[in-house]
Motif scaffolding. Structure first.
Motif, mmCIF file in Angstrom:
data_model
loop_
_atom_site.group_PDB
_atom_site.id
_atom_site.type_symbol
_atom_site.label_atom_id
_atom_site.label_comp_id
_atom_site.label_asym_id
_atom_site.label_seq_id
_atom_site.Cartn_x
_atom_site.Cartn_y
_atom_site.Cartn_z
ATOM 1 N N PHE A 246 34.951 51.103 36.529
ATOM 2 C CA PHE A 246 35.632 49.863 37.033
ATOM 3 C C PHE A 246 36.911 50.466 37.957
ATOM 4 O O PHE A 246 36.970 49.899 39.202
ATOM 5 C CB PHE A 246 35.995 48.956 35.889
ATOM 6 C CG PHE A 246 37.000 47.862 36.307
ATOM 7 C CD1 PHE A 246 36.431 46.865 37.063
ATOM 8 C CD2 PHE A 246 38.315 47.728 36.134
ATOM 9 C CE1 PHE A 246 37.298 45.773 37.458
ATOM 10 C CE2 PHE A 246 38.871 46.597 36.411
ATOM 11 C CZ PHE A 246 38.610 45.927 37.076
ATOM 12 N N VAL B 131 44.777 43.889 34.281
ATOM 13 C CA VAL B 131 43.688 44.276 33.672
ATOM 14 C C VAL B 131 44.308 44.667 32.234
ATOM 15 O O VAL B 131 44.724 45.589 31.893
ATOM 16 C CB VAL B 131 42.720 45.089 34.247
ATOM 17 C CG1 VAL B 131 41.658 45.457 33.037
ATOM 18 C CG2 VAL B 131 42.121 44.852 35.444
ATOM 19 N N ILE C 79 42.397 39.768 34.024
ATOM 20 C CA ILE C 79 41.287 40.261 33.012
ATOM 21 C C ILE C 79 41.669 40.685 31.745
ATOM 22 O O ILE C 79 42.471 41.508 31.674
ATOM 23 C CB ILE C 79 40.600 41.359 33.886
ATOM 24 C CG1 ILE C 79 39.806 40.893 35.203
ATOM 25 C CG2 ILE C 79 39.296 41.868 32.956
ATOM 26 C CD1 ILE C 79 38.840 39.989 35.465
ATOM 27 N N THR D 143 36.419 43.388 28.733
ATOM 28 C CA THR D 143 35.624 44.222 29.744
ATOM 29 C C THR D 143 34.414 43.700 30.310
ATOM 30 O O THR D 143 33.920 44.168 31.564
ATOM 31 C CB THR D 143 35.171 45.509 28.770
ATOM 32 O OG1 THR D 143 34.512 44.832 27.530
ATOM 33 C CG2 THR D 143 36.534 46.125 28.128
ATOM 34 N N TYR E 13 34.692 42.521 34.229
ATOM 35 C CA TYR E 13 34.750 43.699 35.147
ATOM 36 C C TYR E 13 34.056 43.459 36.404
ATOM 37 O O TYR E 13 34.188 43.424 37.391
ATOM 38 C CB TYR E 13 34.530 45.193 34.618
ATOM 39 C CG TYR E 13 35.674 45.699 33.689
ATOM 40 C CD1 TYR E 13 37.047 44.874 33.574
ATOM 41 C CD2 TYR E 13 35.435 46.811 33.090
ATOM 42 C CE1 TYR E 13 38.041 45.343 32.705
ATOM 43 C CE2 TYR E 13 36.313 47.361 32.254
ATOM 44 C CZ TYR E 13 37.741 46.627 32.120
ATOM 45 O OH TYR E 13 38.693 47.178 31.017
#
Length: 527
Positions: A22, A103, A147, A150, A153
């Motif tokens: 990512f 994230v 985010i 996971t 992503y």
């Protein structure tokens, strides 16, 4: 205002799954990456150009990493409103750079608690900076994407590809909604853990959270919407099971399957046990020398009601059990495991759902049950009393024989999982008649006896199955009439909580009929 392009991202994750791929995709798009601690180390080791958060803030990470992102240059970069002259001036004056993507996945508090970690370890896994950043980014979703899982992503990368490096407002709103919900569920887990540690049965504030496991087609009825959420991954059950085959589970399937699995989990894993459930009530439960033996005994209790029911087993399903189960229509089968031969047999029944849990639901485990009421919700601890642990008091002139005592404990385990008023007749480690959900206990006793007589007819027997059986009542007999009904049906022993104003009258009726009776001191209302 045009959708903002992502130029700077802050990555700080506990779960490193998919992180490197990512981050490389972000870097290839020319996005500057700021990161913290172990996340930064992992990215640098992979050859990525990463700015440490300490470079951004001008302060080192300190206090064992507890203080690293709690800084105006982080929160200003997340919260600053783009296009707002005053905000932008403050940013310039204090060297605050905008952060367009956050994230974060949080310290694994829930998993730490689930594995039984010490108090100190649990506290150390309470994330502070993570939730603070998540809430900041989610609040400023007009400009910032956040985010928290996971699995998002790929969604973000697709969004960037489709929008020339930008994200749409609708996408950011959806991410913000999830971020706030994740933060809320995280805090709920912490607060409930603290309530348990402090042994506070009724904390001033109570919150619950869960992760969506499945959106359902509808609820109990077609006009109701419904979904299944996971709140406790540490306890085996229907919510965390693997569905190997069959169509999507319905709300009613899940509710009934949970009732069935909770019931068989009452029994020792070394003793084969089977429960057949219909509308969340057991129509047949048995223990046996093998899983197939237990199934056939349970089926014999009420083979008519078993059609279209739920079958739960407390051991792995083998070939012979699978062959017997598939002889009639069954909605769901749930068990800790199944042999390859059993799986192949079930595979021929395309509409049958097969769920494997990997273990049993610990019946003695603590936990909370929640029920909504108008304007609020009721919370209570799980009924985790097991009849094997109770101090039974013999109250009649005759004590139960060893075989009667074994059946009494068995019947009381089953009665715990029958809707009140509950009456259960049992013999030889199997139910022979179940009366559930009646407004009068004596009616439950009559219905259970009638069911036993019908089961006997179905098997071509001359005498009702209640002859020589024992009876369990989930709560005390308020009058002697319920016990007399059971005695007339042919029972030889009784198990009940006791505690009625007319206990003496009930005991006298039992003695007059030569019955053995024990009091448990514990009732099992199930509404």
């Amino acid at each position: 205002m045009a959708d903002p392009k992502i130029r700077r991202a802050l990555l700080s994750v506990s779960d490193k799954t998919g992180l490197l791929a990512f981050a490389k995709s972000l870097a290839e798009r020319g996005i500057e990456i700021v990161s913290t601690g172990g996340t930064a180390s992992a990215l640098k080791a992979a050859g990525l150009n990463v700015i440490d958060v300490s470079e951004l803030t001008g302060f080192p990470e300190m206090m064992d990493g507890r203080v690293k992102t709690l800084h105006p240059r982080v929160h200003g970069g997340l919260l600053g409103i783009r296009g707002n002259a005053e905000h932008e001036k403050s940013a310039r004056d204090h060297g605050i750079l905008p952060i367009d993507l956050l994230v974060v996945n949080l310290y694994p508090f829930e998993a730490t608690v689930a594995k039984g970690a010490s108090y100190e370890d649990c506290v150390e896994n309470i994330d502070v900076g993570g939730p603070a950043m998540i809430r900041a980014a989610a609040k400023n979703h007009d400009s910032v994407a956040v985010i928290v899982e996971t699995e998002d992503y790929a969604r973000l990368l697709t969004e960037l590809s489709e929008n020339d490096g930008a994200t749409s407002l609708a996408f950011r709103k959806a991410l913000a909604a999830k971020a706030f919900a994740r933060s809320a569920a995280y805090d709920a887990a912490i607060s409930n853990w603290f309530a348990g540690v402090l042994e506070t049965p009724a904390p001033e504030w109570r919150a619950f959270g869960g992760k969506l496991a499945q959106s359902l087609r509808y609820g109990e009825n077609a006009h109701q919407s419904a979904a299944l959420y996971i709140s406790d991954r540490g306890r085996a059950g229907v919510a965390t099971s693997r569905q190997l085959q069959g169509k999507e589970l319905s709300y009613n399937n899940i509710n009934d399957t949970d009732a069935a699995f909770e019931l068989v989990s009452e029994f020792d894993a070394n003793v084969p046990a089977v429960a057949i459930i219909k509308h969340s009530n057991p129509c047949g439960v048995a223990i046996g020398g093998s899983i197939v033996d237990a199934y056939l005994k349970a089926l014999a209790s009420d083979s008519v009601s078993a059609f279209g029911g739920i079958v739960a087993l407390n051991q792995a399903i083998d070939k012979s059990a699978a062959e017997e189960i598939t002889k009639i229509f069954t909605e769901v089968v749930i068990a800790p495991d199944a042999t390859d031969e059993a799986k192949a047999i079930f595979a021929a029944k395309k509409n049958l759902r097969l769920l494997l849990t990997g273990g049993l639901a610990e019946s003695r485990a603590a936990g909370l049950l929640v029920k909504s009421v108008a304007g609020g919700f009721l919370v209570q601890t799980r009924d985790n009393k097991n009849s094997d642990d109770l101090d039974l008091q013999v109250v009649t002139k005759r004590a139960p024989s060893p075989s009667e005592l074994s059946d009494l404990k068995f019947a009381f385990k089953v009665a715990k999982h029958v809707k009140s008023n509950a009456i259960v007749y049992a013999k030889g480690g199997a139910t022979v008649g179940v009366g559930a959900g009646q407004m009068s206990r004596v009616d439950s006793a009559r219905i259970a006896a009638w069911k036993a007589a019908e089961a006997a007819k179905a098997q071509g027997l001359d005498a009702p199955l209640t002859i020589g059986s024992v009876v369990a009542s989930d709560a005390f007999f308020p009058f002697a009439d319920g016990l007399i009904t059971a005695a007339d049906a042919g029972v030889t022993a009784v198990i009940q909580p006791g505690g009625s104003m007319r206990d003496d009258e009930v005991i006298k009726a039992a003695d007059e009929r030569g019955l053995a009776m024990v009091f448990t001191g514990v009732r099992h209302f199930r509404h």
